[in-house]
Design a protein around this motif. Structure first.
Motif, PDB file in Angstrom:
ATOM      1  N   ALA A  87     -53.458  27.745 -40.426  1.00 46.17           N
ATOM      2  CA  ALA A  87     -52.927  27.782 -39.063  1.00 46.17           C
ATOM      3  C   ALA A  87     -51.407  27.885 -39.072  1.00 46.17           C
ATOM      4  CB  ALA A  87     -53.366  26.538 -38.296  1.00 46.17           C
ATOM      5  N   THR A  88     -50.770  27.220 -40.032  1.00 50.01           N
ATOM      6  CA  THR A  88     -49.311  27.285 -40.141  1.00 50.01           C
ATOM      7  C   THR A  88     -48.870  28.669 -40.593  1.00 50.01           C
ATOM      8  OG1 THR A  88     -49.221  24.920 -40.678  1.00 50.01           O
ATOM      9  CG2 THR A  88     -47.291  26.257 -41.245  1.00 50.01           C
ATOM     10  N   VAL A  89     -49.586  29.220 -41.565  1.00 47.65           N
ATOM     11  CA  VAL A  89     -49.266  30.573 -42.035  1.00 47.65           C
ATOM     12  C   VAL A  89     -49.384  31.563 -40.875  1.00 47.65           C
ATOM     13  CG1 VAL A  89     -49.916  32.433 -43.621  1.00 47.65           C
ATOM     14  CG2 VAL A  89     -50.031  30.043 -44.380  1.00 47.65           C
ATOM     15  N   GLU A  90     -50.442  31.428 -40.093  1.00 47.94           N
ATOM     16  CA  GLU A  90     -50.649  32.351 -38.970  1.00 47.94           C
ATOM     17  C   GLU A  90     -49.560  32.178 -37.915  1.00 47.94           C
ATOM     18  OE1 GLU A  90     -52.103  35.475 -36.975  1.00 47.94           O
ATOM     19  OE2 GLU A  90     -52.667  34.794 -38.986  1.00 47.94           O
ATOM     20  N   ALA A  91     -49.140  30.932 -37.668  1.00 44.61           N
ATOM     21  CA  ALA A  91     -48.078  30.689 -36.693  1.00 44.61           C
ATOM     22  C   ALA A  91     -46.763  31.315 -37.140  1.00 44.61           C
ATOM     23  CB  ALA A  91     -47.912  29.191 -36.473  1.00 44.61           C
ATOM     24  N   ILE A  92     -46.472  31.244 -38.429  1.00 47.06           N
ATOM     25  CA  ILE A  92     -45.260  31.882 -38.952  1.00 47.06           C
ATOM     26  C   ILE A  92     -45.381  33.395 -38.827  1.00 47.06           C
ATOM     27  CG2 ILE A  92     -43.930  32.300 -41.068  1.00 47.06           C
ATOM     28  CD1 ILE A  92     -44.596  29.398 -41.874  1.00 47.06           C
ATOM     29  N   ARG A  93     -46.554  33.910 -39.120  1.00 47.53           N
ATOM     30  CA  ARG A  93     -46.775  35.362 -39.031  1.00 47.53           C
ATOM     31  C   ARG A  93     -46.551  35.870 -37.604  1.00 47.53           C
ATOM     32  NH1 ARG A  93     -51.225  35.499 -41.792  1.00 47.53           N
ATOM     33  NH2 ARG A  93     -50.415  36.380 -43.718  1.00 47.53           N
ATOM     34  N   ARG A  94     -46.842  35.018 -36.607  1.00 44.85           N
ATOM     35  CA  ARG A  94     -46.719  35.429 -35.204  1.00 44.85           C
ATOM     36  C   ARG A  94     -45.301  35.246 -34.641  1.00 44.85           C
ATOM     37  NH1 ARG A  94     -51.690  32.508 -34.414  1.00 44.85           N
ATOM     38  NH2 ARG A  94     -50.454  30.906 -33.363  1.00 44.85           N
ATOM     39  N   LEU A  95     -44.406  34.623 -35.402  1.00 48.31           N
ATOM     40  CA  LEU A  95     -43.044  34.423 -34.904  1.00 48.31           C
ATOM     41  C   LEU A  95     -42.375  35.763 -34.623  1.00 48.31           C
ATOM     42  CD1 LEU A  95     -41.577  31.621 -37.209  1.00 48.31           C
ATOM     43  CD2 LEU A  95     -41.955  31.464 -34.738  1.00 48.31           C
ATOM     44  N   ARG A  96     -41.675  35.835 -33.512  1.00 50.27           N
ATOM     45  CA  ARG A  96     -40.928  37.045 -33.188  1.00 50.27           C
ATOM     46  C   ARG A  96     -39.876  37.288 -34.277  1.00 50.27           C
ATOM     47  NH1 ARG A  96     -40.147  39.682 -28.381  1.00 50.27           N
ATOM     48  NH2 ARG A  96     -41.073  37.929 -27.249  1.00 50.27           N
ATOM     49  N   GLY A  97     -39.883  38.456 -34.859  1.00 48.98           N
ATOM     50  CA  GLY A  97     -38.942  38.795 -35.916  1.00 48.98           C
ATOM     51  C   GLY A  97     -39.545  38.756 -37.312  1.00 48.98           C
ATOM     52  N   VAL A  98     -40.715  38.132 -37.471  1.00 48.12           N
ATOM     53  CA  VAL A  98     -41.384  38.117 -38.777  1.00 48.12           C
ATOM     54  C   VAL A  98     -42.172  39.405 -38.941  1.00 48.12           C
ATOM     55  CG1 VAL A  98     -43.193  37.020 -40.153  1.00 48.12           C
ATOM     56  CG2 VAL A  98     -41.463  35.610 -39.005  1.00 48.12           C
ATOM     57  N   THR A 218     -34.581  41.624 -38.208  1.00 46.96           N
ATOM     58  CA  THR A 218     -34.080  40.344 -37.698  1.00 46.96           C
ATOM     59  C   THR A 218     -33.310  39.613 -38.788  1.00 46.96           C
ATOM     60  OG1 THR A 218     -35.988  40.165 -36.226  1.00 46.96           O
ATOM     61  CG2 THR A 218     -34.740  38.154 -36.640  1.00 46.96           C
ATOM     62  N   SER A 219     -32.199  39.005 -38.434  1.00 50.78           N
ATOM     63  CA  SER A 219     -31.448  38.205 -39.399  1.00 50.78           C
ATOM     64  C   SER A 219     -32.312  37.053 -39.895  1.00 50.78           C
ATOM     65  CB  SER A 219     -30.178  37.651 -38.762  1.00 50.78           C
ATOM     66  OG  SER A 219     -29.607  36.659 -39.582  1.00 50.78           O
ATOM     67  N   PRO A 220     -32.481  36.901 -41.224  1.00 51.95           N
ATOM     68  CA  PRO A 220     -33.300  35.796 -41.727  1.00 51.95           C
ATOM     69  C   PRO A 220     -32.791  34.430 -41.283  1.00 51.95           C
ATOM     70  CG  PRO A 220     -32.843  37.382 -43.478  1.00 51.95           C
ATOM     71  CD  PRO A 220     -31.996  37.776 -42.313  1.00 51.95           C
ATOM     72  N   GLU A 221     -31.470  34.291 -41.157  1.00 50.60           N
ATOM     73  CA  GLU A 221     -30.915  32.995 -40.786  1.00 50.60           C
ATOM     74  C   GLU A 221     -31.399  32.553 -39.407  1.00 50.60           C
ATOM     75  OE1 GLU A 221     -29.462  29.593 -41.557  1.00 50.60           O
ATOM     76  OE2 GLU A 221     -29.132  31.185 -43.037  1.00 50.60           O
ATOM     77  N   ARG A 222     -31.652  33.507 -38.510  1.00 47.83           N
ATOM     78  CA  ARG A 222     -32.153  33.172 -37.171  1.00 47.83           C
ATOM     79  C   ARG A 222     -33.554  32.566 -37.237  1.00 47.83           C
ATOM     80  NH1 ARG A 222     -31.941  38.084 -33.193  1.00 47.83           N
ATOM     81  NH2 ARG A 222     -33.050  36.502 -31.946  1.00 47.83           N
ATOM     82  N   LEU A 223     -34.304  32.910 -38.285  1.00 45.43           N
ATOM     83  CA  LEU A 223     -35.685  32.437 -38.392  1.00 45.43           C
ATOM     84  C   LEU A 223     -35.829  31.185 -39.250  1.00 45.43           C
ATOM     85  CD1 LEU A 223     -37.399  35.899 -38.700  1.00 45.43           C
ATOM     86  CD2 LEU A 223     -37.861  34.213 -36.921  1.00 45.43           C
ATOM     87  N   ARG A 224     -34.750  30.776 -39.925  1.00 43.38           N
ATOM     88  CA  ARG A 224     -34.857  29.601 -40.794  1.00 43.38           C
ATOM     89  C   ARG A 224     -35.338  28.372 -40.016  1.00 43.38           C
ATOM     90  NH1 ARG A 224     -31.969  27.325 -45.617  1.00 43.38           N
ATOM     91  NH2 ARG A 224     -30.409  28.983 -45.570  1.00 43.38           N
ATOM     92  N   ALA A 225     -34.671  28.054 -38.916  1.00 43.91           N
ATOM     93  CA  ALA A 225     -35.027  26.847 -38.159  1.00 43.91           C
ATOM     94  C   ALA A 225     -36.448  26.913 -37.594  1.00 43.91           C
ATOM     95  CB  ALA A 225     -34.002  26.596 -37.051  1.00 43.91           C
ATOM     96  N   PRO A 226     -36.871  28.029 -36.952  1.00 41.51           N
ATOM     97  CA  PRO A 226     -38.255  28.071 -36.459  1.00 41.51           C
ATOM     98  C   PRO A 226     -39.290  27.914 -37.579  1.00 41.51           C
ATOM     99  CG  PRO A 226     -36.965  29.813 -35.435  1.00 41.51           C
ATOM    100  CD  PRO A 226     -36.106  29.209 -36.495  1.00 41.51           C
ATOM    101  N   ILE A 227     -39.027  28.513 -38.728  1.00 43.53           N
ATOM    102  CA  ILE A 227     -39.971  28.384 -39.842  1.00 43.53           C
ATOM    103  C   ILE A 227     -39.983  26.950 -40.354  1.00 43.53           C
ATOM    104  CG2 ILE A 227     -40.390  29.078 -42.237  1.00 43.53           C
ATOM    105  CD1 ILE A 227     -39.398  31.889 -41.421  1.00 43.53           C
TER     106      ILE A 227
END
Length: 408
Positions: A87-98, A218-227
């Protein structure tokens, strides 16, 4: 240029040197044949048999077949001690920018004082994540991995202790699992070697404890916190590979090393941050739980992993009982717990875990036969220690715990 951009697919198969005989050296040692020689054919053929050799059928899987999909390395790598839930993997996969996620298994395996980062992967999908597009397109490499062999980062061909038969022991004990090195190919960031998933149980790895993540435009740094928020509770480290490419490890991330093998109980999950000058700062809670200063025979006060002390005391007491105490020189003791990388690398050694000690350092330098009394060596081996003098590139001052021994 962003690391995450998709490589243009090249039609050329990788010109990789695929092993037939392996090597018999560590750092600076002699190699069986010329390690820089090209493969036997311009398209990356095999110097020996065109099929994997000497393998356990339990580790043979179907070849991955024709490669499909984009080739691009990860922009973010997440590594934890536990399986990352679906479920966590899928949630990360669905993040905008991933743009993509690949779940793999990662572990650190001590091999001659080097914690080798080994990944167990699906060769058919993982191949699209390596940093070299030519390696990604080489069917030879991934057929070998599917067939039960190991693909090793090329820079380790003269450092890893590969036997003349082409096999690499993944561990320090005589019974350590041995894997045939089938190919030298650049891997994903932070990965030294890959095997297929049938090796997970054999090597006591944790299934699916790591993620490779692409962020596209997408800048990876923008996704660090959501991940990191989604991984909260797994205590997984999250690091940017653009920093890894420049500096070797992301100094802004807490690193997670999951050590497996016979010393796993003495290490557990090792978390640390990177300092300057090759030093590291282990998690204070880990240090409190695992490191102590105690008095032992001959050497006096030493700082080591708590689990090493019973067999270290037993070995030194045995040295005294056999009238060999004067063969160990306390003034030349060079330490046990030393939280830093192997010099010039970002690779952990057993000293970082407090599981190795250096004695009689002055007359037992690296690359020499050493002058340490061989009866002392035999005693330490009896009490569960590996001696660096037996290595291809010798380190005769070095003794490291290879398994727990509980004196009666």
């Amino acid at each position: 240029m962003r690391l995450g951009r998709t490589f243009v697919a090249a039609g050329l198969t990788a010109a990789l040197a695929l092993s037939a005989a392996g090597c018999d050296g560590g750092d600076g040692s002699a190699h069986a044949g010329d390690p820089t020689a090209p493969a036997s054919s311009p398209s990356g053929g095999f110097p020996g048999s065109a099929t994997p050799v000497g393998l356990d059928p339990a580790h043979v899987t179907d070849p991955p077949g024709r490669r499909t999909g984009a080739i691009a390395p990860a922009d973010i790598v997440a590594t934890g001690a536990e399986t990352i839930p679906d479920a966590t993997v899928e949630a990360i996969r669905r993040l905008r920018g991933v743009a993509g996620v690949e779940q793999i298994s990662m572990a650190q395996i001590p091999v001659e004082n080097r914690a080798l980062s080994v990944a167990a992967v699906d060769p058919g999908t993982y191949r699209n994540w390596v940093v070299d597009p030519y390696a990604a397109q080489s069917d030879d490499v991934w057929d070998r991995v599917a067939g039960g062999e190991l693909a090793l980062r090329p820079s380790l061909r003269t450092r890893a202790p590969i036997g003349k038969d082409g096999f690499l022991a993944l561990g320090s004990t005589e019974g350590a699992s041995r894997v045939h090195v089938g190919a030298y190919a650049k891997q994903s960031w932070l990965v030294d070697a890959v095997v297929n998933r049938t090796w997970i149980d054999t090597l006591d790895m944790t299934p699916g404890n790591a993620l490779l993540i692409r962020t596209g435009g997408t800048s990876p740094e923008r996704l660090r916190a959501p991940i990191q928020r989604l991984l909260r509770g797994t205590e997984a480290s999250v690091q940017m590979t653009d920093v890894v490419a420049r500096e070797g490890l992301d100094p802004g991330a807490v690193q997670t090393a999951v050590v497996v093998g016979t010393v796993a109980d003495a290490v557990g999950t090792f978390r640390y941050t990177v300092l300057s000058g090759g030093h590291i700062a282990p998690d204070p809670a880990w240090v409190d739980a695992h490191i102590a200063t105690e008095t032992v025979p001959i050497l006096g006060d030493v700082t080591c992993n708590k689990l090493i002390f019973p067999q270290l005391r037993a070995a030194l007491a045995d040295v005294i009982a056999q009238g060999l105490a004067d063969r160990i020189h306390p003034g030349e003791y060079a330490g046990c717990y030393y939280p830093r990388f192997i010099a010039g690398t970002t690779t952990l050694s057993n000293h970082a875990f407090g599981l190795a000690l250096d004695i009689n350092a002055i007359e037992n330098q690296r690359g020499t036969a050493g002058e340490i009394d061989r009866s002392v060596v035999a005693i330490f081996k009896h009490w569960g220690f590996t001696w660096g003098g037996d290595w291809a590139y010798t380190d005769p001052m070095h003794f490291e715990m290879n398994h727990l021994v509980r004196p009666g």
